[in-house]
Design an enzyme around this catalytic site. Structure first.
Site, PDB file in Angstrom:
ATOM      1  N   ASP A 237      16.464  61.685 102.013  1.00 28.68           N
ATOM      2  CA  ASP A 237      17.042  60.466 101.437  1.00 28.68           C
ATOM      3  C   ASP A 237      18.044  59.831 102.390  1.00 28.68           C
ATOM      4  O   ASP A 237      18.530  60.478 103.324  1.00 28.68           O
ATOM      5  CB  ASP A 237      17.700  60.757 100.069  1.00 28.68           C
TER       6      ASP A 237
ATOM      7  N   GLU B  33      20.456  64.442  99.000  1.00 26.72           N
ATOM      8  CA  GLU B  33      21.605  65.030  99.710  1.00 26.72           C
ATOM      9  C   GLU B  33      22.786  64.087  99.654  1.00 26.72           C
ATOM     10  O   GLU B  33      23.940  64.496  99.481  1.00 26.72           O
ATOM     11  CB  GLU B  33      21.234  65.325 101.173  1.00 26.72           C
TER      12      GLU B  33
HETATM   13 ZN   LIG Z   1      22.928  63.399 106.340  1.00 24.96          ZN
END
Ligand SMILES: [Zn+2]
Length: 436
Positions: free
Chosen positions: A125, A187
């Protein structure tokens, strides 16, 4: 730490299969298709490889960047692309979906599954481009003056692309030691996605012996980062006409007192430590980033919310810091508030938290990564990554990847082409090492 363990049935089947097979010390049929290299000579293996077009790192980057994997979106198109690409080399992927089924982590192994080996890990992401002033389309990679521009070039699709483009080399090397890939989602919104994959891996009898997370370090080897705990406080006040202010409980004012208290804690940490001067910011930081409260000047505000965080050094207890703030609010402020309105007070909610990373500078993964990166020293960084969570399940982990964190999350994010070349050389040396 406990994580939800509900998996789509296909994931569950794959996982169990992997586990069972690893336990019996023979190849996992579901994950190691015919043609998977097992350290045998290359000739026969090559004939079994299905056709997948090899791509350069740059071509692969272009492909990965074109997927808008902003954390709020599904990452499945990218994951499917990677899965198909791996499949083309006869490498099976294990997908671990989130509860919505719209996002997935991907895990794959090249080489024998009954040994530890090295894991290369990164998130798929990226942060949003909303409101940022880009000079080119962030989803179309542009090469200019030795730099590659696009959302995720530095953080961290550049690394993922180099890893994927190097797959034919890893396969051709016929690794005697396995290479694992762990690609995660979500993340950037608090290292959320990878936790489900790690909750499964935690119980594997054979886990990666070490992990390299490819966040941008300019190919330096980073052994430590701070931990983070972030919270939202909701101040519950009591509304009334502002001309009758003493009959109300002003949520904005009480929030301001806590924000000022947080600032005091921050000043104390900066002045008194503890310190670790290997970090760019050598002490624990405290910060309030968002505040919302009130509706009109002539109304004593009933509600105020604010978000704050601690980014702490190893050895500092974030729960103790939070306890201090909560104690100030509930013991010092709340009695005064409740004398006016019994329903007033505070509620607290954790937004996200991840542990710090603290790997020994003489750990095997550290010395291996230093030799692959051809650097002598190690570094520590203030920003957080998934590495602390990976270390927490017993896999020694370091961070090493192309690009500079200073370019991450900004408009016109870029990575130097020279960094990509350095990362490619790193992968060449890794392939040679795993073949030994
Ligand atoms: Zn990163």
């Amino acid at each position: 730490m406990s994580y939800p363990l509900t998996l789509p049935s296909t994931d569950k089947a794959l996982l169990l299969q992997r586990h069972r097979n690893v336990n019996k010390n023979r190849p996992a049929a579901g994950l190691t298709p015919v043609g998977q290299p097992t350290g045998k000579p290359a000739g026969k293996m090559d004939a079994l490889i299905m056709t997948t077009a090899e791509m350069t790192s740059i071509e692969m980057m272009r492909r990965l960047i074109a997927f808008d994997t902003t954390s709020r979106n599904s990452n499945l198109q990218l994951i499917d692309f990677v899965r198909d690409y791996l499949d083309g080399f006869g490498i099976k992927s294990l997908l671990v979906h989130d509860d919505t089924g719209k996002k997935a982590n991907l895990f794959a192994t090249i080489g024998p599954e009954d040994q530890g080996g090295i894991c290369l890990s990164g998130h798929t992401d990226v942060v949003p481009v909303d409101g940022q002033d880009w000079h080119s389309d962030p989803w179309q990679m542009v090469e200019k003056d030795g730099r590659l521009y696009g959302r995720g070039t530095a953080d961290m699709k550049g690394f993922l692309a180099v890893v994927l483009a190097a797959l034919p080399k890893f396969r051709a090397a016929g690794p005697k030691t396995p290479l694992h890939l762990l690609f995660s989602h979500d993340e950037e919104v608090g290292c959320i996605g990878v936790r489900k994959a790690l909750a499964l891996m935690k119980d594997w009898q054979v886990k990666p012996a070490g992990c390299i997370v490819g966040e941008p370090t300019e190919m330096q080897v980073t052994t430590a980062h701070k931990g983070k705990k972030s919270l939202r406080c909701h101040v519950h006040g009591h509304e009334c006409h502002s001309s009758l202010a003493p009959q109300g409980v002003n949520a904005v004012e009480y929030a301001a007192e806590i924000v000022a208290y947080l600032k005091q804690i921050g000043r104390r940490m900066a002045a008194e430590g503890p310190f670790d001067h290997d970090y760019d910011v050598p002490y624990t930081t405290v910060h309030t980033g968002v505040i919302h409260g009130g509706t009109a000047l002539n109304i004593v505000p009933k509600d105020c919310h604010f978000d704050f965080e601690f980014r702490y050094l190893p050895g500092v207890d974030p729960e103790a810091l939070f306890g201090e703030v909560r104690g100030f609010a509930e013991e010092r402020l709340q009695p005064e508030m409740r004398r006016v309105a019994a329903e007033s007070g505070f509620s607290w909610r954790e937004i996200s938290a991840f542990p710090g990373l603290n790997t020994a500078t003489d750990a095997e993964i550290t010395t291996t990564t230093k030799s692959l990166a051809q650097v002598n020293g190690t570094t520590k960084v203030a920003y957080g990554t998934e590495a602390g969570l990976i270390q927490e399940i017993g896999i020694p982990t370091v961070i090493c990847g192309p690009g500079n964190i200073a370019q991450a999350h900004k408009p016109d994010e870029y990575v130097e082409l020279a960094q990509i070349r350095q990362c490619e050389a790193f992968m060449d040396r890794l392939a040679a090492r795993l073949a030994r």
